[in-house]
Design an enzyme around this catalytic site. Structure first.
Site, short mmCIF file in Angstrom:
data_model
loop_
_atom_site.label_atom_id
_atom_site.label_comp_id
_atom_site.label_asym_id
_atom_site.label_seq_id
_atom_site.Cartn_x
_atom_site.Cartn_y
_atom_site.Cartn_z
N TYR A 86 1.90 0.61 6.30
CA TYR A 86 0.96 -0.19 5.54
C TYR A 86 1.45 -0.78 4.30
O TYR A 86 1.60 -1.83 3.72
CB TYR A 86 -0.27 0.75 5.49
CG TYR A 86 -1.26 -0.15 4.60
CD1 TYR A 86 -2.26 -1.25 5.22
CD2 TYR A 86 -1.51 -0.01 3.37
CE1 TYR A 86 -3.15 -1.81 4.67
CE2 TYR A 86 -2.58 -0.80 2.73
CZ TYR A 86 -3.36 -1.65 3.26
OH TYR A 86 -4.19 -2.23 2.64
N LYS A 113 2.27 -4.29 2.75
CA LYS A 113 1.95 -4.96 1.41
C LYS A 113 2.94 -5.35 0.64
O LYS A 113 2.90 -6.22 -0.30
CB LYS A 113 0.75 -4.06 1.06
CG LYS A 113 -0.62 -3.77 1.91
CD LYS A 113 -0.98 -5.16 2.27
CE LYS A 113 -2.38 -5.11 3.14
NZ LYS A 113 -2.82 -6.55 3.38
N SER A 132 -1.45 -4.53 -1.87
CA SER A 132 -2.12 -3.23 -2.33
C SER A 132 -1.35 -2.48 -3.38
O SER A 132 0.01 -2.53 -3.33
CB SER A 132 -2.25 -2.11 -1.06
OG SER A 132 -2.48 -0.93 -1.17
#
Length: 242
Positions: free
Chosen positions: A152, A156, A139
């Site tokens: 998160y 990533k 991401s």
């Protein structure tokens, strides 16, 4: 110009197939005549995916035993797995000083360990075939960060190191591993984590892609059209709205 693919005789595994990009990819691969191995923890979502050439299994990828069992069963049935698209992820926005150990760990269990378990199970199969292509998801938040998205974003970023290392380990085996950063996509992971203000800002500036708009990049990366590409991170950058 129009690009078409023919995956007849090939087997494609899609993790996170019950919704979003995974679902769109599973459907697209089946339409290109692949046998699709669709796994997800969402049994209801998998049930609604039922279609010719799509084979489903409810699997929590954070459980290595479940992953191993599913891969072993499918490899025994089909005799090969030619490609894997690993879209599964969780994202819960929580400020660092409010985040529990459990929330932090769940992100790593699914987003990193789950991908690792799948890679580890697929390696022997694809090495024996001396062919295969795997795509994992990173991401833009891995490098940019976002308030509340530390867990998160960290997972990533970890995916990039995992993918690049995996690609080097497989470079003499005819197996490729790449990562894709899909940009802003209207998936449950994104829509359920972003607030209304953030969504409105993106809609006015960059816009938000549909899951189907990511599929062409994935089909290319698992096809023989990208046979010399491995260890790369592909970024889908949306064109700013004028």
């Amino acid at each position: 110009m129009k690009v078409t693919y023919d995956f007849t005789g090939h087997v494609v595994l899609v993790a996170g197939a019950a919704s979003g990009i995974g679902r769109a990819t599973a459907i697209a691969c089946a339409q290109q005549n692949a046998e699709v191995l669709a796994l997800d923890i969402d049994e209801a979502g998998l049930a609604s995916l039922a279609a010719p050439r799509i084979h489903t299994a409810a699997v929590d990828i954070s459980d290595s035993e479940q992953v191993n069992l599913a891969i072993e069963r499918w490899n025994s049935k089909f005799g090969r797995i030619d490609a894997a698209v690993l879209t599964s992820a969780v994202q819960k926005r929580v400020p660092i000083d409010e985040m529990s150990n459990e929330i932090w760990q769940r992100h790593f269990d699914v987003n990193v360990s789950g991908v690792f378990y799948l890679l580890r199970a697929l390696f022997p199969i694809m090495k024996a075939q001396r062919s295969g292509s795997i795509v994992a998801f990173t991401s833009g938040l891995a490098s940019a960060g976002w308030p509340g998205a530390s867990a998160y974003a960290a997972t990533k970023a970890a995916i990039i190191g995992l993918v690049k290392s995996a690609a080097l380990e497989l470079r003499t085996s005819g197996v490729r591993v790449n990562a894709i950063s899909p940009g802003l996509v209207a998936t449950p992971v994104f829509l359920e984590s972003a607030n209304e203000e953030e969504l409105a800002m993106y809609e006015k500036s960059l816009g938000v892609s549909t899951p189907e708009e990511v599929v062409p990049s994935l089909l290319y990366l698992i096809s023989d059209g990208s046979s010399t590409i491995s260890g790369n991170v592909f970024e889908r950058r949306l064109i700013p709205r004028g």
